[in-house]
Write a protein that holds these residues in place. Structure first.
Motif, PDB file in Angstrom:
ATOM      1  N   ASN A 149       0.778  -1.435  -0.059  1.00 62.81           N
ATOM      2  CA  ASN A 149      -0.158   0.052  -0.192  1.00 62.81           C
ATOM      3  C   ASN A 149       0.927   1.363   0.070  1.00 62.81           C
ATOM      4  N   HIS A 150       0.551   2.119  -0.823  1.00 60.65           N
ATOM      5  CA  HIS A 150       1.100   3.239  -1.035  1.00 60.65           C
ATOM      6  C   HIS A 150       0.041   4.542  -1.105  1.00 60.65           C
ATOM      7  N   THR A 151      -1.168   4.204  -0.833  1.00 60.31           N
ATOM      8  CA  THR A 151      -2.547   5.040  -0.599  1.00 60.31           C
ATOM      9  C   THR A 151      -2.777   5.140  -2.207  1.00 60.31           C
ATOM     10  N   ILE A 152      -4.065   5.746  -2.386  1.00 61.81           N
ATOM     11  CA  ILE A 152      -4.651   5.838  -3.551  1.00 61.81           C
ATOM     12  C   ILE A 152      -4.101   6.977  -4.492  1.00 61.81           C
ATOM     13  N   SER A 153      -3.643   8.243  -3.912  1.00 64.59           N
ATOM     14  CA  SER A 153      -3.491   9.330  -4.886  1.00 64.59           C
ATOM     15  C   SER A 153      -1.933  10.211  -4.394  1.00 64.59           C
TER      16      SER A 153
END
Length: 359
Positions: A149-153
């Motif tokens: 995970n590296h976030t959505i945006s």
């Protein structure tokens, strides 16, 4: 006189015992983690290694006897106080750029090196040609790739939108995390429950959220991961751009975690005064006279010893806007390896609406 059978059993036992001592001697209870972004000669130099540089790094790991191991397994073993192989190291990438697949993956695949890629899913979902596809990720998984995970945006996680309340901000950050977890499970069938904070930004509220979700998370401060680390704010060593030189990377790869009992960081987002950190060391014989702390963009920090095992490192002046660090190193007793610790502060610009809690 011993029978041949009994002698053989005793000899085997001695060999097993010797092997056991050898294995224990070779084990270590920490791991350096390397952070890359682009593998390309045409992408921004500050976050890139060329394919030639990346090959040089990987060749060094191989010839110097480093054991490249799976990051999630290493973290779980450290938390469980299980020993890692001698010279264990992990490889990570941020941002899911397609040049990782085109230029980095073949080099890793050839050497059978596992690796982790932290993906921000917005460009992946809109099929950007500059980012990985889910199909490419599936192919990379077959050869040691893990996607996390590296976030959505890729937001600045501590910045609020104009007029946004703290409650709304936290809900938005939770959605940035939960959506990627759902997409990993949907497209790849699983999630390693690991996250890299975009720009390395987090605070206690964000870290508490990671802990509640069972997610181990990385910042962008330098250092070595051990069982004593904060598993919601783990360190990594940058290996791109200005940090891609092999001679300096060798020093980091051979580093150990600073033997700290406690850390207290002073200073906040306002940045009106110079920041400081109070380091309390574990009992032991260390080369304290050789401890040095460096402040990003300022040179050496002033050191004031409060006791034989406690020191306060203070920056010469207040940080400007953005992220600032104090990095502390100290040679071990052999002089062949360095203990390492880093702390990060963030000073917001006048037009930036940051959450009020200290990082």
């Amino acid at each position: 006189m011993l029978s041949k059978f009994r002698y053989g059993v005793m000899r085997c036992g001695l060999l097993v015992g010797a092997l056991g001592v050898s294995v224990m001697a070779q084990a270590q209870d920490f791991i350096p983690v390397l952070q890359y972004h682009h593998v390309s000669s045409t992408s921004p130099k500050s976050t890139s290694v060329t394919p030639e540089q990346f090959t040089e790094h990987m060749d060094y790991l191989q010839t110097a006897g480093f054991k490249v191991i799976d990051l999630k397994t290493a973290l779980e073993d450290l938390k469980a106080n299980k020993p890692l192989p001698e010279k264990a190291v992990a490889i990570t990438f941020d941002d899911a750029y397609r040049n990782i697949y085109k230029a980095g993956f073949p080099i890793l695949k050839e050497r059978h090196f596992p690796f982790t890629v932290f993906i921000n899913t917005e460009p992946v979902e809109r099929n950007s040609r500059s980012f990985l596809t889910w199909q490419q990720m599936k192919e990379m998984e077959e050869f040691g790739g893990v996607f996390a995970n590296h976030t959505i945006s890729h937001p600045y996680m501590l910045r609020k939108l104009e007029g946004e309340t703290d409650v709304a901000w936290l809900k938005r950050m939770e959605n940035e995390v939960d959506t990627v977890e759902a997409l990993l499970n949907e497209h790849l069938g699983h999630s390693p429950k690991m996250l890299a904070y975009p720009y390395g930004e987090s605070d206690h509220t964000i870290r508490d959220m990671m802990a509640e979700k069972g997610i181990m998370a990385f910042g962008q401060q330098s250092g070595v991961v051990s069982a004593d680390s904060d598993f919601e704010n783990l360190p990594r060593f940058p290996a791109s751009g200005a940090y891609a030189k092999l001679s300096t990377l060798k020093t980091k790869l051979n580093s150990q975690p600073m033997p700290l009992l406690n850390v207290e960081a002073g200073g906040d987002f306002a940045g009106a005064d110079p920041v400081s950190i109070r380091l309390t060391f574990k009992e032991g014989k260390y080369r304290f006279k050789d401890l040095a702390c460096y402040v990003s963009g300022q040179g050496k920090a002033a050191l004031e010893w409060a006791s034989d095992h406690e020191v306060v490192a203070t920056a010469p002046k207040a940080f400007g806007t953005g992220r600032g660090r104090i990095n502390c190193t100290m040679p071990d007793r052999t002089g062949r390896s360095y203990y390492w610790y880093s702390n990060v502060w963030i000073r917001a610009a006048a037009d930036q609406n940051y959450v009020s809690e200290k990082s």
